[in-house]
Design a protein around this motif. Structure first.
Motif, short mmCIF file in Angstrom:
data_model
loop_
_atom_site.label_atom_id
_atom_site.label_comp_id
_atom_site.label_asym_id
_atom_site.label_seq_id
_atom_site.Cartn_x
_atom_site.Cartn_y
_atom_site.Cartn_z
N ALA A 166 0.84 -1.20 0.00
CA ALA A 166 0.00 0.00 0.00
C ALA A 166 0.87 1.24 0.00
O ALA A 166 1.90 1.30 0.68
N ASP A 167 0.45 2.25 -0.77
CA ASP A 167 1.14 3.53 -0.77
C ASP A 167 0.14 4.62 -1.10
O ASP A 167 -1.08 4.41 -1.00
N ASP A 168 0.63 5.80 -1.50
CA ASP A 168 -0.27 6.92 -1.77
C ASP A 168 -1.23 6.64 -2.92
O ASP A 168 -2.29 7.26 -3.02
N ASP A 169 -0.87 5.71 -3.82
CA ASP A 169 -1.71 5.42 -4.98
C ASP A 169 -2.79 4.40 -4.70
O ASP A 169 -3.69 4.21 -5.54
N GLY A 170 -2.73 3.70 -3.57
CA GLY A 170 -3.75 2.70 -3.27
C GLY A 170 -3.16 1.44 -2.68
O GLY A 170 -2.10 1.46 -2.04
N VAL A 171 -3.85 0.33 -2.91
CA VAL A 171 -3.50 -0.95 -2.29
C VAL A 171 -3.56 -2.05 -3.35
O VAL A 171 -4.48 -2.09 -4.18
N VAL A 172 -2.57 -2.96 -3.33
CA VAL A 172 -2.57 -4.11 -4.23
C VAL A 172 -2.30 -5.36 -3.41
O VAL A 172 -1.57 -5.33 -2.43
N VAL A 173 -2.92 -6.47 -3.83
CA VAL A 173 -2.68 -7.76 -3.19
C VAL A 173 -1.92 -8.65 -4.15
O VAL A 173 -2.23 -8.73 -5.34
N VAL A 174 -0.89 -9.31 -3.63
CA VAL A 174 -0.07 -10.24 -4.40
C VAL A 174 -0.26 -11.62 -3.79
O VAL A 174 0.07 -11.83 -2.61
N PRO A 175 -0.80 -12.60 -4.54
CA PRO A 175 -0.94 -13.95 -3.98
C PRO A 175 0.40 -14.45 -3.46
O PRO A 175 1.45 -14.23 -4.08
N ARG A 176 0.38 -15.12 -2.31
CA ARG A 176 1.62 -15.49 -1.65
C ARG A 176 2.51 -16.38 -2.53
O ARG A 176 3.74 -16.28 -2.48
N GLU A 177 1.89 -17.22 -3.39
CA GLU A 177 2.67 -18.08 -4.27
C GLU A 177 3.38 -17.30 -5.38
O GLU A 177 4.33 -17.81 -5.97
#
Length: 240
Positions: A166-177
């Motif tokens: 997460a940063d000023d531009d928003g949030v991203v999720v990365v699958p753990r694999e």
């Protein structure tokens, strides 16, 4: 609503999590093929902060933060708490006291698909937070939910142990694999962008670097002098 608290889920390697923290949300999303982004309505309560951590997930009831209390026990070093509810909620489910407890346990931040409060206190204590709303509305602690189960926010599935960046531009999720693979692709993308930045500083245009003049021609976009444009629009009443 019954629920479950899952203990010790698998997590992405911390070295990969920390490596992803060296890249922006936009870069990481692009590295995954423009995927993983949570919605643009989830915004930071601070500026100039970037964090990455492994997700501890919570799903609870609107206006009820019982399961956040339960989740604190499951949080540890390098985690990010991610909270949603069974239906839309903008109440202030999270504030400075929760942040104090989480910070003591080494948690790096919180992402809320709900409201947050005590935002100035959170900034003062340096606890990173992203939320859908800011609200002073209080909560109850009356209904069961779940911790460390897959949840969905803005169409993105977040599982416990996935990487949250997460940063000023928003949030991203990365699958753990995919954490290690995404680190490598993000690094390659950063190198490519560095070369492009140098070219732009040297005066090269994006039209030429990306081969976009052919695209304009293929789409029928024409160049006209001002006089040609004035003559054309005066004749047709419409721009070309």
């Amino acid at each position: 609503m019954s629920g479950v608290i899952v203990t010790d889920p698998p997590k992405a390697e911390l070295k990969d999590v920390d490596a992803l923290a060296g890249h922006g949300v936009a870069t990481v999303s692009e590295a995954m093929g423009r995927t993983g982004l949570l919605g643009s309505e989830i915004r930071p309560v601070q500026q100039g902060v970037r964090v990455a951590g492994t997700a501890v997930t919570v799903i609870g009831w609107p206006g009820d933060n019982l399961m956040i209390h339960a989740a604190v026990e499951q949080c540890g070093e390098g985690d990010i708490l991610v909270v949603t509810t069974t239906s839309p909620c903008t109440d202030g489910l999270f504030g400075e006291l929760f942040a104090t407890a989480l910070q003591q346990r080494g948690v790096r931040g919180v992402v809320l698909n709900t409201g947050i409060r005590d935002t100035q206190e959170l900034r003062d204590m340096g606890f990173a937070a992203w939320s859908r709303a800011v609200s002073s509305q209080g909560t109850v602690k009356a209904t069961g939910g779940s911790v460390n189960v897959p949840i969905a926010i803005d169409g993105q599935i977040i599982r416990p142990g996935d990487v949250i960046l997460a940063d000023d531009d928003g949030v991203v999720v990365v699958p753990r694999e995919r954490a290690r693979e995404t680190v490598e692709k993000a690094e390659a993308r950063e190198a490519k962008e560095a070369a492009t930045r140098a070219a732009f500083l040297d005066g090269q245009l994006g039209l030429d670097r990306y081969g976009l003049r052919d695209t304009l021609e293929r789409l029928g976009v024409e160049y006209k002098t001002y006089e040609e444009y004035e003559e054309y629009t005066g004749r047709t009443g419409e721009p070309s």
